[in-house]
Write a protein that holds these residues in place. Structure first.
Motif, PDB file in Angstrom:
ATOM      1  N   GLY A 168       0.771  -1.233   0.000  1.00  0.00           N
ATOM      2  CA  GLY A 168       0.000   0.000   0.000  1.00  0.00           C
ATOM      3  C   GLY A 168       0.801   1.281   0.000  1.00  0.00           C
ATOM      4  O   GLY A 168       0.245   2.366   0.180  1.00  0.00           O
ATOM      5  N   PHE A 169       2.112   1.190  -0.209  1.00  0.00           N
ATOM      6  CA  PHE A 169       2.956   2.380  -0.198  1.00  0.00           C
ATOM      7  C   PHE A 169       3.697   2.521  -1.517  1.00  0.00           C
ATOM      8  O   PHE A 169       3.981   1.537  -2.203  1.00  0.00           O
ATOM      9  N   VAL A 170       4.017   3.759  -1.848  1.00  0.00           N
ATOM     10  CA  VAL A 170       4.840   4.070  -3.012  1.00  0.00           C
ATOM     11  C   VAL A 170       6.004   4.919  -2.524  1.00  0.00           C
ATOM     12  O   VAL A 170       5.956   5.528  -1.458  1.00  0.00           O
ATOM     13  N   GLY A 171       7.072   4.961  -3.341  1.00  0.00           N
ATOM     14  CA  GLY A 171       8.218   5.759  -2.945  1.00  0.00           C
ATOM     15  C   GLY A 171       9.153   6.014  -4.103  1.00  0.00           C
ATOM     16  O   GLY A 171       9.044   5.397  -5.169  1.00  0.00           O
ATOM     17  N   GLY A 172      10.051   6.940  -3.877  1.00  0.00           N
ATOM     18  CA  GLY A 172      11.069   7.275  -4.863  1.00  0.00           C
ATOM     19  C   GLY A 172      12.231   7.981  -4.191  1.00  0.00           C
ATOM     20  O   GLY A 172      12.045   8.704  -3.217  1.00  0.00           O
ATOM     21  N   TRP A 173      13.444   7.736  -4.714  1.00  0.00           N
ATOM     22  CA  TRP A 173      14.646   8.375  -4.176  1.00  0.00           C
ATOM     23  C   TRP A 173      14.834   9.754  -4.780  1.00  0.00           C
ATOM     24  O   TRP A 173      14.717   9.925  -5.989  1.00  0.00           O
ATOM     25  N   LEU A 174      15.125  10.719  -3.915  1.00  0.00           N
ATOM     26  CA  LEU A 174      15.354  12.105  -4.327  1.00  0.00           C
ATOM     27  C   LEU A 174      16.519  12.680  -3.527  1.00  0.00           C
ATOM     28  O   LEU A 174      16.757  12.268  -2.388  1.00  0.00           O
ATOM     29  N   PRO A 175      17.214  13.663  -4.083  1.00  0.00           N
ATOM     30  CA  PRO A 175      18.207  14.371  -3.283  1.00  0.00           C
ATOM     31  C   PRO A 175      17.505  15.143  -2.155  1.00  0.00           C
ATOM     32  O   PRO A 175      16.426  15.719  -2.371  1.00  0.00           O
ATOM     33  N   LEU A 176      18.083  15.133  -0.988  1.00  0.00           N
ATOM     34  CA  LEU A 176      17.480  15.809   0.164  1.00  0.00           C
ATOM     35  C   LEU A 176      17.189  17.274  -0.134  1.00  0.00           C
ATOM     36  O   LEU A 176      16.141  17.794   0.249  1.00  0.00           O
ATOM     37  N   HIS A 177      18.083  17.957  -0.859  1.00  0.00           N
ATOM     38  CA  HIS A 177      17.883  19.382  -1.119  1.00  0.00           C
ATOM     39  C   HIS A 177      16.635  19.650  -1.971  1.00  0.00           C
ATOM     40  O   HIS A 177      16.098  20.755  -1.950  1.00  0.00           O
ATOM     41  N   GLU A 178      16.153  18.660  -2.718  1.00  0.00           N
ATOM     42  CA  GLU A 178      14.924  18.841  -3.499  1.00  0.00           C
ATOM     43  C   GLU A 178      13.671  18.693  -2.640  1.00  0.00           C
ATOM     44  O   GLU A 178      12.616  19.228  -2.980  1.00  0.00           O
ATOM     45  N   VAL A 179      13.792  17.967  -1.545  1.00  0.00           N
ATOM     46  CA  VAL A 179      12.642  17.728  -0.669  1.00  0.00           C
ATOM     47  C   VAL A 179      12.522  18.822   0.393  1.00  0.00           C
ATOM     48  O   VAL A 179      11.416  19.217   0.769  1.00  0.00           O
ATOM     49  N   LEU A 180      13.642  19.344   0.876  1.00  0.00           N
ATOM     50  CA  LEU A 180      13.639  20.306   1.977  1.00  0.00           C
ATOM     51  C   LEU A 180      12.690  21.492   1.796  1.00  0.00           C
ATOM     52  O   LEU A 180      12.026  21.884   2.761  1.00  0.00           O
ATOM     53  N   PRO A 181      12.573  22.092   0.613  1.00  0.00           N
ATOM     54  CA  PRO A 181      11.661  23.233   0.487  1.00  0.00           C
ATOM     55  C   PRO A 181      10.182  22.867   0.728  1.00  0.00           C
ATOM     56  O   PRO A 181       9.364  23.750   0.947  1.00  0.00           O
ATOM     57  N   HIS A 182       9.869  21.580   0.726  1.00  0.00           N
ATOM     58  CA  HIS A 182       8.487  21.135   0.887  1.00  0.00           C
ATOM     59  C   HIS A 182       8.210  20.588   2.283  1.00  0.00           C
ATOM     60  O   HIS A 182       7.131  20.062   2.537  1.00  0.00           O
ATOM     61  N   VAL A 183       9.179  20.731   3.196  1.00  0.00           N
ATOM     62  CA  VAL A 183       9.066  20.214   4.556  1.00  0.00           C
ATOM     63  C   VAL A 183       9.098  21.393   5.522  1.00  0.00           C
ATOM     64  O   VAL A 183      10.033  22.188   5.473  1.00  0.00           O
ATOM     65  N   GLU A 184       8.076  21.465   6.379  1.00  0.00           N
ATOM     66  CA  GLU A 184       8.003  22.582   7.323  1.00  0.00           C
ATOM     67  C   GLU A 184       8.269  22.144   8.757  1.00  0.00           C
ATOM     68  O   GLU A 184       7.857  22.816   9.699  1.00  0.00           O
ATOM     69  N   TRP A 185       8.972  21.044   8.933  1.00  0.00           N
ATOM     70  CA  TRP A 185       9.263  20.521  10.258  1.00  0.00           C
ATOM     71  C   TRP A 185      10.732  20.126  10.308  1.00  0.00           C
ATOM     72  O   TRP A 185      11.392  19.987   9.295  1.00  0.00           O
ATOM     73  N   SER A 186      11.230  19.949  11.507  1.00  0.00           N
ATOM     74  CA  SER A 186      12.648  19.646  11.698  1.00  0.00           C
ATOM     75  C   SER A 186      12.938  18.189  11.360  1.00  0.00           C
ATOM     76  O   SER A 186      12.207  17.292  11.781  1.00  0.00           O
ATOM     77  N   LEU A 187      14.004  17.998  10.619  1.00  0.00           N
ATOM     78  CA  LEU A 187      14.449  16.646  10.293  1.00  0.00           C
ATOM     79  C   LEU A 187      15.437  16.180  11.353  1.00  0.00           C
ATOM     80  O   LEU A 187      16.188  16.986  11.908  1.00  0.00           O
ATOM     81  N   PRO A 188      15.476  14.878  11.617  1.00  0.00           N
ATOM     82  CA  PRO A 188      16.480  14.367  12.556  1.00  0.00           C
ATOM     83  C   PRO A 188      17.882  14.597  12.003  1.00  0.00           C
ATOM     84  O   PRO A 188      18.082  14.597  10.785  1.00  0.00           O
ATOM     85  N   THR A 189      18.837  14.783  12.889  1.00  0.00           N
ATOM     86  CA  THR A 189      20.203  15.047  12.452  1.00  0.00           C
ATOM     87  C   THR A 189      21.008  13.776  12.262  1.00  0.00           C
ATOM     88  O   THR A 189      21.947  13.754  11.479  1.00  0.00           O
ATOM     89  N   GLY A 190      20.679  12.715  12.982  1.00  0.00           N
ATOM     90  CA  GLY A 190      21.391  11.449  12.823  1.00  0.00           C
ATOM     91  C   GLY A 190      20.996  10.763  11.528  1.00  0.00           C
ATOM     92  O   GLY A 190      19.898  10.959  11.016  1.00  0.00           O
TER      93      GLY A 190
END
Length: 124
Positions: free
Chosen positions: A61-83
């Protein structure tokens, strides 16, 4: 636009300690721990989990795809884990999603198959 493809694996709901000690069949198994007692394991062919009440079912029931982190960051409004590696969950471009962040600066963007078109469209 990211290509979100079906992800296949095992969904395992079990006692948290049993999940911690589980042994996965599949050399490239990636454990996405959604909650202490709930995991989606990509690339697993089977599991040995010491919990008589465990639920182990194929998950499609899930889909996914690999992306560079810098392409996803502008669409995330919460803090990502540092580890790294790490699993993060929240809204991505206003759609419920999960991010598996590897150690190389890439993320596996995961969402429910029902949201695939909406998420892909918002990330254009």
């Amino acid at each position: 636009m990211p290509v979100l493809e079906p992800l296949h694996g095992l969904r395992v709901v079990a006692d948290p300690a049993a999940l911690d000690a589980a042994r996965w069949d599949g050399a490239d198994a990636t454990v996405l721990r959604f909650a202490p007692d709930d995991a989606l394991v990509l690339g697993a062919l089977g599991v040995d989990v010491d919990d008589d009440n465990a639920i182990v079912e194929p998950e499609t029931g899930f889909v996914g795809g690999w992306l560079p982190l810098h392409e996803v960051l502008p669409h995330v409004e919460w803090s990502l884990p540092t580890g790294r590696p790490a699993l993060a969950q929240g809204m991505v471009a206003g759609v419920p999603a999960k991010l598996w962040i590897d150690g190389d600066g890439d993320v596996l963007l995961v969402t429910a198959a029902a949201y695939a078109d909406e998420l892909s469209g918002r990330l254009r």
